[in-house]
Design an enzyme around this catalytic site. Structure first.
Site, PDB file in Angstrom:
ATOM      1  N   ARG A  34      33.190 -62.124 -59.452  1.00  0.00           N
ATOM      2  CA  ARG A  34      32.844 -62.863 -60.678  1.00  0.00           C
ATOM      3  C   ARG A  34      33.619 -62.297 -61.871  1.00  0.00           C
ATOM      4  O   ARG A  34      33.212 -61.309 -62.486  1.00  0.00           O
ATOM      5  CB  ARG A  34      31.333 -62.801 -60.906  1.00  0.00           C
ATOM      6  N   ASN A  86      30.803 -50.056 -52.506  1.00  0.00           N
ATOM      7  CA  ASN A  86      29.444 -50.532 -52.794  1.00  0.00           C
ATOM      8  C   ASN A  86      29.261 -52.015 -52.477  1.00  0.00           C
ATOM      9  O   ASN A  86      28.153 -52.438 -52.120  1.00  0.00           O
ATOM     10  CB  ASN A  86      29.165 -50.274 -54.290  1.00  0.00           C
ATOM     11  N   TYR A 152      22.166 -57.470 -40.571  1.00  0.00           N
ATOM     12  CA  TYR A 152      22.329 -56.615 -41.756  1.00  0.00           C
ATOM     13  C   TYR A 152      22.192 -55.149 -41.336  1.00  0.00           C
ATOM     14  O   TYR A 152      23.024 -54.313 -41.716  1.00  0.00           O
ATOM     15  CB  TYR A 152      21.309 -56.975 -42.842  1.00  0.00           C
ATOM     16  N   THR A 187      17.606 -55.286 -57.516  1.00  0.00           N
ATOM     17  CA  THR A 187      18.909 -55.760 -58.023  1.00  0.00           C
ATOM     18  C   THR A 187      18.963 -57.261 -57.719  1.00  0.00           C
ATOM     19  O   THR A 187      17.933 -57.886 -57.484  1.00  0.00           O
ATOM     20  CB  THR A 187      20.057 -55.051 -57.263  1.00  0.00           C
ATOM     21  N   PHE A 189      20.093 -58.198 -54.969  1.00  0.00           N
ATOM     22  CA  PHE A 189      20.158 -58.146 -53.507  1.00  0.00           C
ATOM     23  C   PHE A 189      19.266 -59.192 -52.826  1.00  0.00           C
ATOM     24  O   PHE A 189      19.716 -59.936 -51.948  1.00  0.00           O
ATOM     25  CB  PHE A 189      19.773 -56.725 -53.060  1.00  0.00           C
TER      26      PHE A 189
HETATM   27  P1  NDP Z   1      23.732 -56.922 -55.939  1.00  0.00           P
HETATM   28  O1  NDP Z   1      23.666 -58.263 -55.299  1.00  0.00           O
HETATM   29  O2  NDP Z   1      23.062 -56.738 -57.250  1.00  0.00           O
HETATM   30  O3  NDP Z   1      25.253 -56.474 -56.072  1.00  0.00           O
HETATM   31  C1  NDP Z   1      26.174 -56.688 -55.026  1.00  0.00           C
HETATM   32  C2  NDP Z   1      27.588 -56.480 -55.542  1.00  0.00           C
HETATM   33  O4  NDP Z   1      28.483 -56.666 -54.440  1.00  0.00           O
HETATM   34  C3  NDP Z   1      27.961 -57.474 -56.617  1.00  0.00           C
HETATM   35  O5  NDP Z   1      28.672 -56.803 -57.641  1.00  0.00           O
HETATM   36  C4  NDP Z   1      28.870 -58.460 -55.896  1.00  0.00           C
HETATM   37  O6  NDP Z   1      29.890 -58.901 -56.787  1.00  0.00           O
HETATM   38  C5  NDP Z   1      29.491 -57.565 -54.817  1.00  0.00           C
HETATM   39  N1  NDP Z   1      29.967 -58.341 -53.686  1.00  0.00           N
HETATM   40  C6  NDP Z   1      29.229 -59.022 -52.773  1.00  0.00           C
HETATM   41  N2  NDP Z   1      30.035 -59.647 -51.912  1.00  0.00           N
HETATM   42  C7  NDP Z   1      31.310 -59.355 -52.270  1.00  0.00           C
HETATM   43  C8  NDP Z   1      32.586 -59.698 -51.761  1.00  0.00           C
HETATM   44  N3  NDP Z   1      32.737 -60.492 -50.705  1.00  0.00           N
HETATM   45  N4  NDP Z   1      33.687 -59.217 -52.390  1.00  0.00           N
HETATM   46  C9  NDP Z   1      33.550 -58.421 -53.455  1.00  0.00           C
HETATM   47  N5  NDP Z   1      32.378 -58.045 -53.989  1.00  0.00           N
HETATM   48  C10 NDP Z   1      31.273 -58.525 -53.395  1.00  0.00           C
HETATM   49  O7  NDP Z   1      23.137 -55.915 -54.866  1.00  0.00           O
HETATM   50  P2  NDP Z   1      23.008 -54.320 -54.827  1.00  0.00           P
HETATM   51  O8  NDP Z   1      23.509 -53.695 -56.052  1.00  0.00           O
HETATM   52  O9  NDP Z   1      21.624 -54.024 -54.395  1.00  0.00           O
HETATM   53  O10 NDP Z   1      23.966 -54.013 -53.592  1.00  0.00           O
HETATM   54  C11 NDP Z   1      25.008 -53.059 -53.621  1.00  0.00           C
HETATM   55  C12 NDP Z   1      25.077 -52.348 -52.282  1.00  0.00           C
HETATM   56  O11 NDP Z   1      23.869 -51.633 -52.074  1.00  0.00           O
HETATM   57  C13 NDP Z   1      25.226 -53.268 -51.072  1.00  0.00           C
HETATM   58  O12 NDP Z   1      26.158 -52.683 -50.189  1.00  0.00           O
HETATM   59  C14 NDP Z   1      23.831 -53.281 -50.450  1.00  0.00           C
HETATM   60  O13 NDP Z   1      23.872 -53.538 -49.091  1.00  0.00           O
HETATM   61  C15 NDP Z   1      23.403 -51.864 -50.771  1.00  0.00           C
HETATM   62  N6  NDP Z   1      21.963 -51.601 -50.730  1.00  0.00           N
HETATM   63  C16 NDP Z   1      21.099 -52.299 -51.526  1.00  0.00           C
HETATM   64  C17 NDP Z   1      19.734 -52.009 -51.490  1.00  0.00           C
HETATM   65  C18 NDP Z   1      18.738 -52.774 -52.284  1.00  0.00           C
HETATM   66  O14 NDP Z   1      17.534 -52.698 -51.959  1.00  0.00           O
HETATM   67  N7  NDP Z   1      19.136 -53.489 -53.339  1.00  0.00           N
HETATM   68  C19 NDP Z   1      19.231 -50.914 -50.656  1.00  0.00           C
HETATM   69  C20 NDP Z   1      20.213 -50.261 -49.853  1.00  0.00           C
HETATM   70  C21 NDP Z   1      21.531 -50.578 -49.919  1.00  0.00           C
HETATM   71  P3  NDP Z   1      30.429 -60.413 -56.888  1.00  0.00           P
HETATM   72  O15 NDP Z   1      29.306 -61.329 -56.501  1.00  0.00           O
HETATM   73  O16 NDP Z   1      30.858 -60.540 -58.317  1.00  0.00           O
HETATM   74  O17 NDP Z   1      31.582 -60.431 -55.954  1.00  0.00           O
HETATM   75  C1  8X3 Z   2      18.581 -52.911 -48.524  1.00  0.00           C
HETATM   76  C2  8X3 Z   2      17.242 -52.364 -48.225  1.00  0.00           C
HETATM   77  O1  8X3 Z   2      15.250 -52.474 -46.632  1.00  0.00           O
HETATM   78  O2  8X3 Z   2      16.090 -54.580 -47.531  1.00  0.00           O
HETATM   79  O3  8X3 Z   2      19.580 -52.319 -47.761  1.00  0.00           O
HETATM   80  O4  8X3 Z   2      17.321 -53.393 -45.848  1.00  0.00           O
HETATM   81  S1  8X3 Z   2      16.462 -53.239 -46.999  1.00  0.00           S
END
Ligand code: NDP
Ligand code: 8X3
Length: 252
Positions: A34, A86, A152, A187, A189
């Site tokens: 984005r 990330n 996942y 987030t 997510f």
């Molecule tokens: P968000 O959805 O808030 O952020 C995800 C980020 O990843 C965005 O900046 C998005 O940017 C980017 N992204 C997704 N797909 C793509 C792509 N194809 N190319 C480039 N960028 C991409 O989620 P989180 O901050 O929670 O997630 C970040 C990481 O943390 C992930 O790897 C997730 O699996 C991990 N995680 C999250 C947890 C949670 O509970 N939230 C727990 C454990 C791990 P854009 O859309 O602009 O491309």
């Molecule tokens: C994100 C946390 O528990 O939804 O990785 O898989 S969980």
């Protein structure tokens, strides 16, 4: 002052990491799809913290763009000290027998192949300079499998394995490699996982205090502050109310 490359810096954990490292006076390369958000964040951080920020609009699934965009970094922008892998997502929460294969491909292509492409593009420079830190954002889903988490979880188990593999392959070059594996963080997510269903997403975080993206960013920052001879291989960070992938103490 260091140079940090963060994938998925437009939201959540990646954005919180960008703010944390900028506040410490580091220069940043921020990536995501984005572009409007990338520009807004870049302007804000440069103004607030007087750091240099470069943005790259990049879908980590797009191999050609990842390699060409990162190969185009030159001079000081090419000497990345810390790579934060990330970018990632969950799409859907169904049994394998009901799962959507398109959802599986999005997760595998982003969480596993995307991480590999970016790492492959950045790591040779670190190895050559005998300096650098790769930080992969894993998950509790990469430690435990939970109902309907199937693909996942599979991608995050892969992140866990790849983190250990990168550590082994680069140990002789003195590269630091860390996995930060969070439990529930509020987030975007869950909005992504439930394909825009905000009510379903909000329900995930009701009745307990989830981690905030800043909590995870603080852990990411912490592992970069340790002396040269100290590497955190793996850090599992959970909300106090969450004991495991499935044991969550909710008050409602
Ligand atoms: P968000 O959805 O808030 O952020 C995800 C980020 O990843 C965005 O900046 C998005 O940017 C980017 N992204 C997704 N797909 C793509 C792509 N194809 N190319 C480039 N960028 C991409 O989620 P989180 O901050 O929670 O997630 C970040 C990481 O943390 C992930 O790897 C997730 O699996 C991990 N995680 C999250 C947890 C949670 O509970 N939230 C727990 C454990 C791990 P854009 O859309 O602009 O491309
Ligand atoms: C994100 C946390 O528990 O939804 O990785 O898989 S969980």
């Amino acid at each position: 002052m260091k140079l940090i490359l963060i994938t998925g810096a437009t939201s959540g954990i990646g954005l919180a990491c960008a703010k944390k490292f900028a506040a410490d006076g580091n220069n940043l390369i921020l990536t995501g799809r984005r572009v409007d958000r990338l520009e807004e964040i870049s302007t804000l951080l440069q103004k607030e913290f007087a750091v240099n920020v470069k943005t790259i609009q990049m879908d980590v699934r797009d191999k050609e763009t990842v390699f060409s965009s990162l190969a185009a970094l030159s001079g000081e922008w090419s000497k990345i000290d810390i790579l934060i892998n990330n970018a990632g997502l969950a799409v859907g929460l169904e049994t394998i027998q009901d799962g959507e294969t398109d959802d599986w491909e999005r997760m595998i292509d982003t969480n596993v192949k995307g991480l590999l492409y970016v790492t492959r593009a950045i790591l040779p420079g670190m190895v050559k300079r005998k300096s650098g830190h790769v930080i992969n954002i894993g998950s509790i889903a990469g430690k435990e499998v939970y109902p309907n988490g199937n693909v996942y979880c599979g991608t995050k188990f892969a992140v866990d394995a790849l983190t250990r593999a990168i550590r082994i392959d680069t140990v002789q070059a003195g590269i630091k490699v860390t996995q930060i594996a969070p439990g529930a963080v509020e987030t975007e997510f869950s909005i992504v996982r439930f394909k825009g269903d905000k009510e379903k997403a909000d329900n995930v975080y009701k009745g307990f205090e989830p981690l905030r993206p800043e909590d995870v960013a603080n852990s990411v920052f912490y592992v970069t502050t340790l002396p040269p001879h100290v590497n955190i291989n793996d850090l599992l960070i959970m909300p106090t109310a969450q004991a495991s992938a499935t044991v969550l103490y909710k008050k409602v």
